[in-house]
Design a protein around this motif. Structure first.
Motif, PDB file in Angstrom:
ATOM      1  N   ASN A 113       0.812  -1.223   0.000  1.00  0.00           N
ATOM      2  CA  ASN A 113       0.000   0.000   0.000  1.00  0.00           C
ATOM      3  C   ASN A 113       0.846   1.275   0.000  1.00  0.00           C
ATOM      4  O   ASN A 113       0.414   2.315   0.492  1.00  0.00           O
ATOM      5  CB  ASN A 113      -0.971   0.017   1.186  1.00  0.00           C
ATOM      6  N   LYS A 114       2.034   1.196  -0.578  1.00  0.00           N
ATOM      7  CA  LYS A 114       2.877   2.377  -0.731  1.00  0.00           C
ATOM      8  C   LYS A 114       2.657   3.035  -2.087  1.00  0.00           C
ATOM      9  O   LYS A 114       3.168   4.131  -2.349  1.00  0.00           O
ATOM     10  CB  LYS A 114       4.351   1.990  -0.567  1.00  0.00           C
ATOM     11  N   ILE A 115       1.908   2.354  -2.955  1.00  0.00           N
ATOM     12  CA  ILE A 115       1.531   2.878  -4.272  1.00  0.00           C
ATOM     13  C   ILE A 115       0.031   2.686  -4.430  1.00  0.00           C
ATOM     14  O   ILE A 115      -0.510   1.633  -4.081  1.00  0.00           O
ATOM     15  CB  ILE A 115       2.299   2.157  -5.397  1.00  0.00           C
ATOM     16  N   ASP A 116      -0.647   3.701  -4.965  1.00  0.00           N
ATOM     17  CA  ASP A 116      -2.110   3.628  -5.123  1.00  0.00           C
ATOM     18  C   ASP A 116      -2.506   2.802  -6.332  1.00  0.00           C
ATOM     19  O   ASP A 116      -3.470   2.054  -6.282  1.00  0.00           O
ATOM     20  CB  ASP A 116      -2.694   5.040  -5.247  1.00  0.00           C
ATOM     21  N   PHE A 117      -1.799   2.966  -7.447  1.00  0.00           N
ATOM     22  CA  PHE A 117      -2.059   2.119  -8.605  1.00  0.00           C
ATOM     23  C   PHE A 117      -0.851   2.043  -9.531  1.00  0.00           C
ATOM     24  O   PHE A 117       0.062   2.863  -9.468  1.00  0.00           O
ATOM     25  CB  PHE A 117      -3.325   2.541  -9.365  1.00  0.00           C
ATOM     26  N   LEU A 118      -0.871   1.001 -10.359  1.00  0.00           N
ATOM     27  CA  LEU A 118       0.229   0.711 -11.268  1.00  0.00           C
ATOM     28  C   LEU A 118      -0.229   0.808 -12.713  1.00  0.00           C
ATOM     29  O   LEU A 118      -1.407   0.600 -13.016  1.00  0.00           O
ATOM     30  CB  LEU A 118       0.746  -0.714 -11.033  1.00  0.00           C
ATOM     31  N   VAL A 119       0.703   1.104 -13.622  1.00  0.00           N
ATOM     32  CA  VAL A 119       0.477   0.991 -15.057  1.00  0.00           C
ATOM     33  C   VAL A 119       1.535   0.032 -15.569  1.00  0.00           C
ATOM     34  O   VAL A 119       2.730   0.344 -15.572  1.00  0.00           O
ATOM     35  CB  VAL A 119       0.592   2.354 -15.762  1.00  0.00           C
ATOM     36  N   LEU A 120       1.102  -1.186 -15.972  1.00  0.00           N
ATOM     37  CA  LEU A 120       2.042  -2.234 -16.337  1.00  0.00           C
ATOM     38  C   LEU A 120       1.580  -2.998 -17.578  1.00  0.00           C
ATOM     39  O   LEU A 120       0.374  -3.095 -17.843  1.00  0.00           O
ATOM     40  CB  LEU A 120       2.190  -3.235 -15.189  1.00  0.00           C
ATOM     41  N   PRO A 121       2.532  -3.581 -18.335  1.00  0.00           N
ATOM     42  CA  PRO A 121       2.153  -4.455 -19.450  1.00  0.00           C
ATOM     43  C   PRO A 121       1.544  -5.743 -18.926  1.00  0.00           C
ATOM     44  O   PRO A 121       1.758  -6.125 -17.768  1.00  0.00           O
ATOM     45  CB  PRO A 121       3.485  -4.702 -20.172  1.00  0.00           C
ATOM     46  N   GLU A 122       0.793  -6.412 -19.777  1.00  0.00           N
ATOM     47  CA  GLU A 122       0.033  -7.588 -19.355  1.00  0.00           C
ATOM     48  C   GLU A 122       0.903  -8.633 -18.675  1.00  0.00           C
ATOM     49  O   GLU A 122       0.509  -9.222 -17.665  1.00  0.00           O
ATOM     50  CB  GLU A 122      -0.669  -8.197 -20.576  1.00  0.00           C
ATOM     51  N   GLY A 123       2.090  -8.873 -19.178  1.00  0.00           N
ATOM     52  CA  GLY A 123       2.956  -9.898 -18.622  1.00  0.00           C
ATOM     53  C   GLY A 123       3.493  -9.570 -17.246  1.00  0.00           C
ATOM     54  O   GLY A 123       4.011 -10.454 -16.550  1.00  0.00           O
ATOM     55  N   ALA A 124       3.381  -8.315 -16.821  1.00  0.00           N
ATOM     56  CA  ALA A 124       3.907  -7.893 -15.522  1.00  0.00           C
ATOM     57  C   ALA A 124       2.811  -7.643 -14.489  1.00  0.00           C
ATOM     58  O   ALA A 124       3.102  -7.307 -13.344  1.00  0.00           O
ATOM     59  CB  ALA A 124       4.740  -6.621 -15.687  1.00  0.00           C
TER      60      ALA A 124
END
Length: 299
Positions: free
Chosen positions: A140-151
């Motif tokens: 919970n140190k990051i609110d959301f991620l932007v990642l490629p499908e494989g990650a």
């Protein structure tokens, strides 16, 4: 450790100078007030109050604790009010994580423009490796991620952001005479700029356009940075395959040529990953809506 309710009782009794009136103010029984004060005094090891006639007043030690309690409770009330207000307004902190390449070429610029419009937000962007980003997200140190499908991690809610497209680029003026009819054999004889040996983007582009991957590539220059790859192409070192979102935001994109939309190839899907209850916060929901406003930001 003192409890917040004990500090509230201390402040109420000190102000009312009476256990009974403090009980009325807090809407509890007088015995509850007495027990709370007794428990507090047992914890601190000294008396907090003394009786003077019909009044109950603070001892010297109680006065010191009263000042601290007032400050603590006041700051807590302010913080709770701010948190409640920020929940329903575009205020507060947003913490976002993504891979370095995507962050530099797209996300950071999008959020910079967003921050200029939303001056109540404090935006923190973390660029790094997927393992570190996912760990921070799960803690919970990051609110959301932007990642490629494989990650994309198993935890969290997922929302498809877009598909990344890649395209073949070559120097302005087309010194290698590339056309829409150029064969794979002709292409692989041309000097080529790669991200790395066995460049996946180059290999997959060839597979999509020609139905097979090249067995051999005339590698002229290799560097694991799409920006530096584009610079090498601009300088005439060869052809390359790069993500569209990198090319679109490159300062010298007018010095690079492509074969047009028909020769763009879908490469990877990107997702936004967020905590289940995160969209209850207006600032998180609106930020996600902003990032998804374009149907295909990577194309």
């Amino acid at each position: 450790m003192l409890e917040t309710s004990q500090l509230q009782t201390l402040v109420a009794v000190a102000r009312a100078e009476s256990f009974s009136r403090a009980a009325e103010d807090l809407n509890v029984t007088q015995s509850a007030i007495s027990q709370s004060v007794k428990n507090l005094e047992n914890k601190i090891g000294v008396k907090a109050f003394k009786r003077t006639g019909k009044k109950v007043v603070l001892t010297q030690e109680g006065e010191r604790l009263y000042e601290l309690a007032q400050n603590f409770l006041g700051e807590m009330d302010e913080a709770l009010t701010e948190i409640k207000d920020n929940k329903d307004e575009m205020k507060g902190r947003i913490r976002i994580g993504t891979l370095t390449g995507v962050g530099k070429s797209w996300l950071a610029q999008e959020l910079l423009n967003f921050a200029l419009k939303e001056d109540g937000l404090s935006i923190h962007i973390s660029l790094g490796f997927q393992e570190d980003l996912i760990r921070s997200f799960e803690e919970n140190k990051i609110d959301f991620l932007v990642l490629p499908e494989g990650a994309v991690p198993k935890s969290g809610e997922k929302l498809l952001l877009s598909e990344e497209a890649v395209t073949l680029v070559f120097p302005k003026g087309n010194p290698f005479n590339i056309t829409k009819n150029t064969s794979l054999e002709e292409l692989t004889r041309m000097p080529t700029v790669l991200f790395e040996q066995g460049d996946k983007l180059y290999q997959n582009w060839c597979l999509a356009k020609y139905g097979k991957k090249p067995k051999k590539v005339n590698t002229r220059f290799s560097v694991n940075s799409h920006g530096n790859m584009l610079q090498a192409v601009k300088n005439g070192l060869g052809v390359a395959v790069v993500p569209n979102h990198v090319l679109k935001r490159w300062h010298y994109k007018d010095d690079i040529e492509t074969l047009g939309k028909a020769f763009e190839v879908s490469h990877d899907r990107f997702y936004i990953v967020y905590h289940k209850d995160a969209t209850d916060l207006v600032r998180i929901r609106k930020t996600i809506e902003m990032l998804t406003k374009e149907q295909n930001p990577f194309l």
